[in-house]
Design a protein around this motif. Sequence first.
Motif, PDB file in Angstrom:
ATOM      1  N   HIS A   1      35.690  46.934  43.869  1.00 49.54           N
ATOM      2  CA  HIS A   1      36.900  46.881  44.692  1.00 49.54           C
ATOM      3  C   HIS A   1      36.522  46.302  46.053  1.00 49.54           C
ATOM      4  CE1 HIS A   1      38.217  49.487  41.502  1.00 49.54           C
ATOM      5  NE2 HIS A   1      39.460  49.252  41.866  1.00 49.54           N
ATOM      6  N   VAL A   2      37.193  45.226  46.405  1.00 51.25           N
ATOM      7  CA  VAL A   2      36.832  44.493  47.622  1.00 51.25           C
ATOM      8  C   VAL A   2      38.023  44.428  48.572  1.00 51.25           C
ATOM      9  CG1 VAL A   2      35.989  42.287  48.524  1.00 51.25           C
ATOM     10  CG2 VAL A   2      35.242  43.063  46.269  1.00 51.25           C
ATOM     11  N   MET A   3      37.790  44.800  49.832  1.00 45.77           N
ATOM     12  CA  MET A   3      38.844  44.618  50.841  1.00 45.77           C
ATOM     13  C   MET A   3      38.380  43.560  51.839  1.00 45.77           C
ATOM     14  SD  MET A   3      40.668  47.313  53.419  1.00 45.77           S
ATOM     15  CE  MET A   3      41.676  48.159  52.234  1.00 45.77           C
ATOM     16  N   ILE A   4      39.312  42.660  52.149  1.00 46.34           N
ATOM     17  CA  ILE A   4      38.996  41.544  53.053  1.00 46.34           C
ATOM     18  C   ILE A   4      40.053  41.505  54.153  1.00 46.34           C
ATOM     19  CG2 ILE A   4      38.800  39.000  53.189  1.00 46.34           C
ATOM     20  CD1 ILE A   4      38.080  39.155  50.111  1.00 46.34           C
ATOM     21  N   THR A   5      39.628  41.355  55.417  1.00 50.14           N
ATOM     22  CA  THR A   5      40.618  41.077  56.467  1.00 50.14           C
ATOM     23  C   THR A   5      40.576  39.583  56.750  1.00 50.14           C
ATOM     24  OG1 THR A   5      39.095  41.408  58.329  1.00 50.14           O
ATOM     25  CG2 THR A   5      40.315  43.357  57.538  1.00 50.14           C
ATOM     26  N   ALA A   6      41.728  38.999  57.068  1.00 46.69           N
ATOM     27  CA  ALA A   6      41.767  37.548  57.290  1.00 46.69           C
ATOM     28  C   ALA A   6      42.859  37.181  58.287  1.00 46.69           C
ATOM     29  CB  ALA A   6      42.023  36.833  55.962  1.00 46.69           C
ATOM     30  N   GLY A   7      42.714  35.968  58.827  1.00 47.36           N
ATOM     31  CA  GLY A   7      43.743  35.426  59.718  1.00 47.36           C
ATOM     32  C   GLY A   7      43.619  35.962  61.138  1.00 47.36           C
TER      33      GLY A   7
ATOM     34  N   GLY B   1      39.013  33.368  55.066  1.00 49.74           N
ATOM     35  CA  GLY B   1      39.245  34.688  54.461  1.00 49.74           C
ATOM     36  C   GLY B   1      39.971  34.578  53.123  1.00 49.74           C
ATOM     37  N   TYR B   2      40.961  33.675  53.051  1.00 49.02           N
ATOM     38  CA  TYR B   2      41.712  33.507  51.798  1.00 49.02           C
ATOM     39  C   TYR B   2      40.808  32.900  50.717  1.00 49.02           C
ATOM     40  CZ  TYR B   2      46.281  34.919  53.593  1.00 49.02           C
ATOM     41  OH  TYR B   2      47.344  35.659  54.079  1.00 49.02           O
ATOM     42  N   ALA B   3      39.944  31.965  51.123  1.00 46.85           N
ATOM     43  CA  ALA B   3      39.016  31.358  50.155  1.00 46.85           C
ATOM     44  C   ALA B   3      38.063  32.431  49.619  1.00 46.85           C
ATOM     45  CB  ALA B   3      38.234  30.222  50.806  1.00 46.85           C
ATOM     46  N   ILE B   4      37.633  33.338  50.491  1.00 47.22           N
ATOM     47  CA  ILE B   4      36.729  34.416  50.044  1.00 47.22           C
ATOM     48  C   ILE B   4      37.483  35.367  49.109  1.00 47.22           C
ATOM     49  CG2 ILE B   4      35.381  36.411  50.848  1.00 47.22           C
ATOM     50  CD1 ILE B   4      34.703  34.696  53.348  1.00 47.22           C
ATOM     51  N   ALA B   5      38.750  35.639  49.406  1.00 46.39           N
ATOM     52  CA  ALA B   5      39.548  36.505  48.523  1.00 46.39           C
ATOM     53  C   ALA B   5      39.673  35.860  47.133  1.00 46.39           C
ATOM     54  CB  ALA B   5      40.935  36.735  49.126  1.00 46.39           C
ATOM     55  N   ARG B   6      39.916  34.543  47.104  1.00 47.06           N
ATOM     56  CA  ARG B   6      40.019  33.833  45.808  1.00 47.06           C
ATOM     57  C   ARG B   6      38.689  33.906  45.053  1.00 47.06           C
ATOM     58  NH1 ARG B   6      43.662  30.391  48.277  1.00 47.06           N
ATOM     59  NH2 ARG B   6      42.029  29.218  49.315  1.00 47.06           N
ATOM     60  N   ALA B   7      37.596  33.685  45.800  1.00 47.90           N
ATOM     61  CA  ALA B   7      36.272  33.675  45.156  1.00 47.90           C
ATOM     62  C   ALA B   7      35.920  35.067  44.634  1.00 47.90           C
ATOM     63  CB  ALA B   7      35.214  33.191  46.144  1.00 47.90           C
ATOM     64  N   ALA B   8      36.277  36.118  45.387  1.00 51.18           N
ATOM     65  CA  ALA B   8      35.976  37.491  44.947  1.00 51.18           C
ATOM     66  C   ALA B   8      36.787  37.825  43.696  1.00 51.18           C
ATOM     67  CB  ALA B   8      36.263  38.482  46.068  1.00 51.18           C
ATOM     68  N   HIS B   9      38.048  37.393  43.684  1.00 52.53           N
ATOM     69  CA  HIS B   9      38.897  37.631  42.509  1.00 52.53           C
ATOM     70  C   HIS B   9      38.332  36.873  41.295  1.00 52.53           C
ATOM     71  CE1 HIS B   9      42.328  38.106  39.920  1.00 52.53           C
ATOM     72  NE2 HIS B   9      42.454  36.799  39.829  1.00 52.53           N
ATOM     73  N   ALA B  10      37.929  35.619  41.548  1.00 57.37           N
ATOM     74  CA  ALA B  10      37.363  34.816  40.457  1.00 57.37           C
ATOM     75  C   ALA B  10      36.071  35.437  39.930  1.00 57.37           C
ATOM     76  CB  ALA B  10      37.100  33.389  40.934  1.00 57.37           C
ATOM     77  N   ALA B  11      35.369  36.177  40.796  1.00 49.59           N
ATOM     78  CA  ALA B  11      34.111  36.831  40.378  1.00 49.59           C
ATOM     79  C   ALA B  11      34.387  38.160  39.686  1.00 49.59           C
ATOM     80  CB  ALA B  11      33.197  37.020  41.579  1.00 49.59           C
ATOM     81  N   GLY B  12      35.661  38.478  39.466  1.00 51.49           N
ATOM     82  CA  GLY B  12      36.003  39.650  38.659  1.00 51.49           C
ATOM     83  C   GLY B  12      36.371  40.890  39.452  1.00 51.49           C
ATOM     84  N   ALA B  13      36.407  40.783  40.816  1.00 55.71           N
ATOM     85  CA  ALA B  13      36.720  41.966  41.630  1.00 55.71           C
ATOM     86  C   ALA B  13      38.218  42.229  41.698  1.00 55.71           C
ATOM     87  CB  ALA B  13      36.185  41.759  43.049  1.00 55.71           C
ATOM     88  N   THR B  14      38.564  43.484  42.029  1.00 54.34           N
ATOM     89  CA  THR B  14      39.944  43.826  42.385  1.00 54.34           C
ATOM     90  C   THR B  14      40.011  43.651  43.901  1.00 54.34           C
ATOM     91  OG1 THR B  14      39.945  45.452  40.628  1.00 54.34           O
ATOM     92  CG2 THR B  14      41.660  45.682  42.304  1.00 54.34           C
ATOM     93  N   VAL B  15      40.896  42.774  44.365  1.00 58.02           N
ATOM     94  CA  VAL B  15      40.841  42.363  45.770  1.00 58.02           C
ATOM     95  C   VAL B  15      42.111  42.719  46.536  1.00 58.02           C
ATOM     96  CG1 VAL B  15      40.500  40.396  47.338  1.00 58.02           C
ATOM     97  CG2 VAL B  15      39.358  40.421  45.115  1.00 58.02           C
TER      98      VAL B  15
END
Length: 399
Positions: free
Chosen positions: A191-197, A218-232
């Motif tokens: 489970h990954v939480m990201i702050t962005a913007g 931040g949005y690119a990292i959220a996409r990459a984390a989701h693509a890596a299988g995380a719940t974001v």
Amino acid sequence: MNLAGKKILLGLTGGIACYKAAELARGLVKAGAGVQVVMTEASRHFITPVTMQALSGKPVYTDQWDSRISNNMAHIDLSREADLILIAPCSADFMRKLVHGAADDLLSTLCLARPSTVPLLVAPAMNVEMWENPATKRNADQLRADRVVLLGPASGDQACGDTGLGRMLEPDQLLEAVSAFFQPKRLAGRHVMITAGPTFEPIDPVRGITNLSSGKMGYAIARAAHAAGATVTLVSGPTALQTPLGVTRVPVTTAREMHEAVMSEITAYDLFIAVAAVADWRVASVSEQKIKKQAGQTPTLQFEQNPDILASVAALPSPPYCVGFAAESEDLLRQGAAKREKKGIPLLVGNIGHQTFGRDDNALVLFDEHGHQSLARASKETLAIRLIEEISRRLPAKT
Ligand code: CTP
């Protein structure tokens, strides 16, 4: 986006969303994929094979009895050659055919004949009543149970004049989903939480203080984390960016709202990545009315310190793995190492140069307990994938 060397079989079935499949084929080819288009008879009422051939650069298959394949087994050869089959648009009727294992045209036959190693992704596109009909719902559930991946549909205005669920996802969202499919699932189960913007600190009802952060990194990292299988979960200040597919976005405005949104949920997360450009100060007393000009007077603003979100998370009794970002205008190597210590975090990511805001590319330096390491200049999308790879290597194993 990099799909170099990937072979995608793009199937089109009957629906007005076929016009979006043209853009999708173009995007797949641009990303480096080899695209083989197969069209049903119904899809050819909406768009011609000539268009799809020109965009994919390959002759289109439409017929089960096509003699171009020497053994006359197009359904076998085409499905074996693909790394992934994507049906976009996928009509309600084609969903029914997949559920029942129909094999009465080339596209349904090759889906049925595909080896179990070839993933099947479908992008449903239909009228809202058709999508919400219990028969379609049953078919959608059965497809999921058969491990077919459903992408969308989205909600919105429909070609028929109705509004609701049933629109096909946009070509860039489908491209993102295809690209995500090929990423190694390094963050599966995390489970990954990201702050962005940026944050926006009001002065009065019509004015405020913000910064130039676009949110792109931040949005690119959220996409990459989701693509890596995380719940974001993406806690985002005001940006003009589209929420990444499959990511939960929590919109906030001020630093205090961002702090509250993060702190109320963070204990359930394994990883916290603070990419937001948070305002260090807020205006002490926000005027309820618009501040009016008064002859000969200029207003004076008093400030108060905002909470440091990253430091608050890092100070929790059992914090998630914390990653901070820093944009320094000078001496990044010294300042970055010092900031990592000051914030009490295992990994700090420094932007090389402070003029990264709004750009599509970036270059990074990673600071951890062993020293520093550079990630060469690249697009924010590529860097985000690299960064997720580096983070997942450092992330402690789940207990
Ligand atoms: N950050 C945060 N909350 C704040 C300020 C910053 O979570 N109120 C996070 C940012 O998201 C980033 C990191 O802290 O990940 C570094 O932010 P920065 O503003 O560069 O650090 P500061 O400690 O405020 O240092 P400086 O004196 O350089 O402003």
